[in-house]
Scaffold this motif. Sequence first.
Motif, mmCIF file in Angstrom:
data_model
loop_
_atom_site.group_PDB
_atom_site.id
_atom_site.type_symbol
_atom_site.label_atom_id
_atom_site.label_comp_id
_atom_site.label_asym_id
_atom_site.label_seq_id
_atom_site.Cartn_x
_atom_site.Cartn_y
_atom_site.Cartn_z
ATOM 1 N N PRO A 109 -8.553 6.043 4.238
ATOM 2 C CA PRO A 109 -9.472 5.007 4.736
ATOM 3 C C PRO A 109 -10.637 4.844 3.750
ATOM 4 N N MET A 110 -10.864 3.607 3.308
ATOM 5 C CA MET A 110 -11.920 3.341 2.337
ATOM 6 C C MET A 110 -13.110 2.613 2.956
ATOM 7 N N THR A 111 -12.848 1.736 3.901
ATOM 8 C CA THR A 111 -13.908 1.042 4.640
ATOM 9 C C THR A 111 -13.418 0.927 6.079
ATOM 10 N N GLU A 112 -14.205 0.270 6.890
ATOM 11 C CA GLU A 112 -13.812 0.081 8.284
ATOM 12 C C GLU A 112 -12.482 -0.658 8.403
ATOM 13 N N TYR A 113 -12.175 -1.537 7.441
ATOM 14 C CA TYR A 113 -10.972 -2.361 7.548
ATOM 15 C C TYR A 113 -9.990 -2.201 6.390
ATOM 16 N N LEU A 114 -10.285 -1.337 5.431
ATOM 17 C CA LEU A 114 -9.411 -1.184 4.271
ATOM 18 C C LEU A 114 -8.946 0.250 4.083
ATOM 19 N N ILE A 115 -7.685 0.373 3.690
ATOM 20 C CA ILE A 115 -7.061 1.657 3.369
ATOM 21 C C ILE A 115 -6.458 1.517 1.983
ATOM 22 N N ILE A 116 -6.431 2.621 1.229
ATOM 23 C CA ILE A 116 -5.612 2.671 0.028
ATOM 24 C C ILE A 116 -4.423 3.560 0.346
ATOM 25 N N ASP A 117 -3.226 3.017 0.169
ATOM 26 C CA ASP A 117 -1.996 3.785 0.320
ATOM 27 C C ASP A 117 -1.693 4.369 -1.054
ATOM 28 N N LEU A 118 -1.873 5.684 -1.208
ATOM 29 C CA LEU A 118 -1.692 6.311 -2.507
ATOM 30 C C LEU A 118 -0.228 6.392 -2.922
ATOM 31 N N ASP A 119 0.691 6.346 -1.967
ATOM 32 C CA ASP A 119 2.118 6.390 -2.310
ATOM 33 C C ASP A 119 2.560 5.100 -2.996
ATOM 34 N N THR A 120 2.042 3.965 -2.526
ATOM 35 C CA THR A 120 2.419 2.666 -3.106
ATOM 36 C C THR A 120 1.333 2.110 -4.021
ATOM 37 N N GLU A 121 0.160 2.752 -4.028
ATOM 38 C CA GLU A 121 -1.013 2.297 -4.774
ATOM 39 C C GLU A 121 -1.370 0.861 -4.409
ATOM 40 N N ARG A 122 -1.463 0.615 -3.106
ATOM 41 C CA ARG A 122 -1.772 -0.721 -2.590
ATOM 42 C C ARG A 122 -2.955 -0.653 -1.639
ATOM 43 N N TRP A 123 -3.759 -1.737 -1.637
ATOM 44 C CA TRP A 123 -4.749 -1.942 -0.590
ATOM 45 C C TRP A 123 -3.997 -2.374 0.658
ATOM 46 N N ILE A 137 -6.176 -2.687 10.182
ATOM 47 C CA ILE A 137 -5.876 -3.192 11.516
ATOM 48 C C ILE A 137 -4.391 -3.515 11.674
ATOM 49 N N CYS A 138 -3.816 -4.249 10.700
ATOM 50 C CA CYS A 138 -2.432 -4.727 10.866
ATOM 51 C C CYS A 138 -1.464 -4.237 9.793
ATOM 52 N N SER A 139 -1.940 -3.446 8.838
ATOM 53 C CA SER A 139 -1.126 -2.912 7.728
ATOM 54 C C SER A 139 -0.643 -3.982 6.749
ATOM 55 N N GLN A 140 -1.312 -5.118 6.708
ATOM 56 C CA GLN A 140 -0.989 -6.167 5.729
ATOM 57 C C GLN A 140 -1.265 -5.647 4.316
ATOM 58 N N ASP A 141 -0.347 -5.869 3.395
ATOM 59 C CA ASP A 141 -0.534 -5.515 1.995
ATOM 60 C C ASP A 141 -1.575 -6.454 1.398
ATOM 61 N N LEU A 142 -2.590 -5.876 0.742
ATOM 62 C CA LEU A 142 -3.658 -6.675 0.145
ATOM 63 C C LEU A 142 -3.751 -6.478 -1.365
ATOM 64 N N GLY A 143 -2.651 -6.069 -1.969
ATOM 65 C CA GLY A 143 -2.612 -6.042 -3.426
ATOM 66 C C GLY A 143 -2.770 -4.677 -4.051
ATOM 67 N N ASP A 144 -2.727 -4.693 -5.365
ATOM 68 C CA ASP A 144 -2.794 -3.495 -6.193
ATOM 69 C C ASP A 144 -4.121 -2.762 -5.973
ATOM 70 N N ALA A 145 -4.043 -1.475 -5.643
ATOM 71 C CA ALA A 145 -5.251 -0.680 -5.377
ATOM 72 C C ALA A 145 -6.080 -0.456 -6.635
ATOM 73 N N ARG A 146 -5.497 -0.736 -7.788
ATOM 74 C CA ARG A 146 -6.249 -0.637 -9.038
ATOM 75 C C ARG A 146 -6.932 -1.969 -9.362
ATOM 76 N N GLY A 147 -6.779 -2.945 -8.463
ATOM 77 C CA GLY A 147 -7.380 -4.263 -8.641
ATOM 78 C C GLY A 147 -8.299 -4.612 -7.483
ATOM 79 N N ASN A 148 -8.624 -5.897 -7.378
ATOM 80 C CA ASN A 148 -9.560 -6.389 -6.375
ATOM 81 C C ASN A 148 -8.792 -6.880 -5.134
ATOM 82 N N TYR A 149 -8.987 -6.216 -4.007
ATOM 83 C CA TYR A 149 -8.322 -6.594 -2.755
ATOM 84 C C TYR A 149 -8.650 -8.033 -2.338
ATOM 85 N N LYS A 150 -9.801 -8.539 -2.757
ATOM 86 C CA LYS A 150 -10.236 -9.878 -2.347
ATOM 87 C C LYS A 150 -9.268 -10.969 -2.808
ATOM 88 N N GLU A 151 -8.525 -10.707 -3.880
ATOM 89 C CA GLU A 151 -7.579 -11.696 -4.389
ATOM 90 C C GLU A 151 -6.448 -11.971 -3.397
#
Length: 137
Positions: A4-18, A22-36
């Motif tokens: 858990p990184m913030t109230e609404y964001l997690i980094i999955d270290l196995d897939t390296e994804r944001w 709440i819903c487990s939606q993939d939000l992109g590469d954890a080495r990049g900007n989730y806002k994209e």
Amino acid sequence: MRIPMTEYLIIDLDTERWVCRICSQDLGDARGNYKEATLVYDRDPREIHQPIIDPERYEYTFSPDPGYCRILEYYCPGCATQIETEYLPPGHPPTVDMVWDIDALRAQWQARGTDPMTVVTYGPGEDVQRHTAHTHG
């Protein structure tokens, strides 16, 4: 392993994804900007900060001028949870508010030998445990 990184964001270290917390939606590469990967609402700041004095009579009304300020709201495309908000000048790209060393994060949690989702939790229906060891490494 999910961190858990913030109230609404997690980094999955196995897939390296944001991931949306709440819903487990993939939000992109954890080495990049989730806002994209989010839905962005470019708000007129006058909707949020309404004029205090009559805009018909006064040029400056204590409400931000949309020519100088915009409010960006970032939403999860899966569940529409608002993840972040920021004030920016028009034309400015979204800020990169978090940059993590994913390899160091993984090593740190593996060395702890604990599940981050049980140590760092909060929210409705979740048990709250405080991790009291504070180190910089």
